[in-house]
Design an enzyme around this catalytic site. Sequence first.
Site, PDB file in Angstrom:
ATOM      1  N   SER A 142      36.307 -48.102  54.597  1.00 65.63           N
ATOM      2  CA  SER A 142      36.126 -46.646  54.939  1.00 65.63           C
ATOM      3  C   SER A 142      34.729 -46.445  55.379  1.00 65.63           C
ATOM      4  O   SER A 142      33.653 -47.236  55.153  1.00 65.63           O
ATOM      5  CB  SER A 142      36.105 -45.891  53.664  1.00 65.63           C
ATOM      6  N   TYR A 156      35.531 -43.928  44.430  1.00 67.05           N
ATOM      7  CA  TYR A 156      36.234 -44.306  45.612  1.00 67.05           C
ATOM      8  C   TYR A 156      35.009 -44.961  46.357  1.00 67.05           C
ATOM      9  O   TYR A 156      34.962 -46.044  46.850  1.00 67.05           O
ATOM     10  CB  TYR A 156      36.748 -43.152  46.118  1.00 67.05           C
ATOM     11  N   LYS A 160      34.804 -48.824  47.752  1.00 63.06           N
ATOM     12  CA  LYS A 160      35.045 -48.959  49.131  1.00 63.06           C
ATOM     13  C   LYS A 160      33.694 -49.983  49.689  1.00 63.06           C
ATOM     14  O   LYS A 160      33.693 -50.761  50.550  1.00 63.06           O
ATOM     15  CB  LYS A 160      34.872 -47.781  50.237  1.00 63.06           C
TER      16      LYS A 160
HETATM   17  N1  NAD Z   1      42.817 -41.102  55.513  1.00 62.15           N
HETATM   18  C1  NAD Z   1      41.404 -41.074  55.507  1.00 62.15           C
HETATM   19  O1  NAD Z   1      40.650 -40.372  55.895  1.00 62.15           O
HETATM   20  C2  NAD Z   1      40.703 -42.645  55.445  1.00 62.15           C
HETATM   21  C3  NAD Z   1      39.683 -42.753  55.617  1.00 62.15           C
HETATM   22  C4  NAD Z   1      38.659 -43.821  55.505  1.00 62.15           C
HETATM   23  C5  NAD Z   1      39.695 -45.152  54.734  1.00 62.15           C
HETATM   24  N2  NAD Z   1      40.862 -44.603  54.571  1.00 62.15           N
HETATM   25  C6  NAD Z   1      41.506 -45.935  53.928  1.00 62.15           C
HETATM   26  O2  NAD Z   1      42.688 -46.358  54.490  1.00 62.15           O
HETATM   27  C7  NAD Z   1      43.533 -46.990  53.710  1.00 62.15           C
HETATM   28  C8  NAD Z   1      45.153 -46.085  53.974  1.00 62.15           C
HETATM   29  O3  NAD Z   1      44.899 -44.936  53.694  1.00 62.15           O
HETATM   30  P1  NAD Z   1      45.919 -43.778  54.093  1.00 62.15           P
HETATM   31  O4  NAD Z   1      44.949 -42.618  54.488  1.00 62.15           O
HETATM   32  O5  NAD Z   1      46.682 -44.230  55.050  1.00 62.15           O
HETATM   33  O6  NAD Z   1      46.561 -43.253  52.713  1.00 62.15           O
HETATM   34  P2  NAD Z   1      48.128 -43.246  52.260  1.00 62.15           P
HETATM   35  O7  NAD Z   1      48.109 -42.689  50.939  1.00 62.15           O
HETATM   36  O8  NAD Z   1      48.996 -42.698  53.389  1.00 62.15           O
HETATM   37  O9  NAD Z   1      48.632 -44.844  52.207  1.00 62.15           O
HETATM   38  C9  NAD Z   1      48.101 -45.520  51.172  1.00 62.15           C
HETATM   39  C10 NAD Z   1      49.396 -46.212  50.754  1.00 62.15           C
HETATM   40  O10 NAD Z   1      49.051 -47.109  49.613  1.00 62.15           O
HETATM   41  C11 NAD Z   1      50.263 -47.311  48.774  1.00 62.15           C
HETATM   42  N3  NAD Z   1      49.650 -47.541  47.165  1.00 62.15           N
HETATM   43  C12 NAD Z   1      48.744 -47.135  46.615  1.00 62.15           C
HETATM   44  N4  NAD Z   1      48.769 -47.478  45.326  1.00 62.15           N
HETATM   45  C13 NAD Z   1      49.726 -48.810  45.476  1.00 62.15           C
HETATM   46  C14 NAD Z   1      50.361 -49.768  44.584  1.00 62.15           C
HETATM   47  N5  NAD Z   1      49.740 -49.673  43.172  1.00 62.15           N
HETATM   48  N6  NAD Z   1      51.078 -50.418  44.953  1.00 62.15           N
HETATM   49  C15 NAD Z   1      51.722 -50.391  46.320  1.00 62.15           C
HETATM   50  N7  NAD Z   1      51.046 -49.728  47.131  1.00 62.15           N
HETATM   51  C16 NAD Z   1      50.382 -48.789  46.821  1.00 62.15           C
HETATM   52  C17 NAD Z   1      50.646 -45.908  48.641  1.00 62.15           C
HETATM   53  O11 NAD Z   1      51.869 -45.790  48.006  1.00 62.15           O
HETATM   54  C18 NAD Z   1      50.356 -45.399  49.929  1.00 62.15           C
HETATM   55  O12 NAD Z   1      51.657 -45.496  50.624  1.00 62.15           O
HETATM   56  C19 NAD Z   1      43.160 -46.928  52.503  1.00 62.15           C
HETATM   57  O13 NAD Z   1      42.328 -48.096  52.132  1.00 62.15           O
HETATM   58  C20 NAD Z   1      42.023 -45.716  52.469  1.00 62.15           C
HETATM   59  O14 NAD Z   1      41.063 -45.930  51.530  1.00 62.15           O
HETATM   60  C21 NAD Z   1      41.427 -43.554  54.715  1.00 62.15           C
END
Ligand code: NAD
Length: 251
Positions: A142, A156, A160
């Site tokens: 992130s 968090y 990260k």
């Molecule tokens: N959305 C943002 O703004 C953003 C910014 C920076 C980084 N990220 C990172 O991007 C990645 C994806 O995030 P996203 O925004 O698509 O989130 P999201 O919540 O849409 O997707 C994350 C997925 O991980 C799955 N998950 C969580 N715990 C789990 C477990 N124990 N077993 C199996 N699956 C599990 C959830 O069910 C979900 O479908 C993450 O690593 C997040 O930290 C997101």
Amino acid sequence: MGMSADLAGLVAVVTGAAGGIGAATAAQLAERGARVLAVDRKPAPEEMGTGGAGELSFLQVDLMDEDAPDRIVDHVRDRFGALDILVNNAALIGEGASIERFSLDDLRRTFEVNVIVPFRLCAAATPLLKQSGQGRIVNVGSVNSIMASKAGASVYVASKHAIAGLTKALAAELGPYGITANYVLPGPTLTPMSAALGDAWREHYASRVPMGRLLEPDDIAGGIGFLVGAAAAMVNGHGLAVDGGMLAVLA
Ligand SMILES: NC(=O)c1ccc[n+]([C@@H]2O[C@H](COP(=O)([O-])OP(=O)(O)OC[C@H]3O[C@@H](n4cnc5c(N)ncnc54)[C@H](O)[C@@H]3O)[C@@H](O)[C@H]2O)c1
């Protein structure tokens, strides 16, 4: 998107693939010809395709289960006999409490999914990635892998940052086996995770991204896609920001 099938013959695992960035990544890799195993604790999204030039299959598993990393790799070995690309994308955002109020449960759960699971999946996948001769690990960090954000995100943010360190250590350790390990630093991206943060979150970040919009899951998948492609063969231990320029500019 009109992509070539440059990943044909390669096998990929993408975790968190029912979520925003994971689903987009699994779909893009399959469009480029990879055979992709999409993993999530949630069921497969209804709109999940069958993979275009490649193949897209789904394994429902809770990554918190102690045997999940071994089960995933065993499944891949049985089904495909190989593994070339591992994308550790699943994560929890945590409860978002102040340093005086966070719960030990939340600290443990968030580190389990965000750090310990990627660590263990990398370990479980290493034998097959070594056999690949062109193994690729991409961990999803992130902008919080190098910067904190507002108060109340310590769990968090720490998780990260840990992903950045893990990735660099893997770059050193696995490079000699032809395996690269890199991470992406998504900026604020429109996904189910961020939707839960509400309008205030969107408005706060919308004005801070120099490109003038929040990121879409396909933007992040594009960065991950670069790191697994042939053009990135010598990119190793790198953190690729896909943030529309946000980290480059003081607010
Ligand atoms: N959305 C943002 O703004 C953003 C910014 C920076 C980084 N990220 C990172 O991007 C990645 C994806 O995030 P996203 O925004 O698509 O989130 P999201 O919540 O849409 O997707 C994350 C997925 O991980 C799955 N998950 C969580 N715990 C789990 C477990 N124990 N077993 C199996 N699956 C599990 C959830 O069910 C979900 O479908 C993450 O690593 C997040 O930290 C997101």
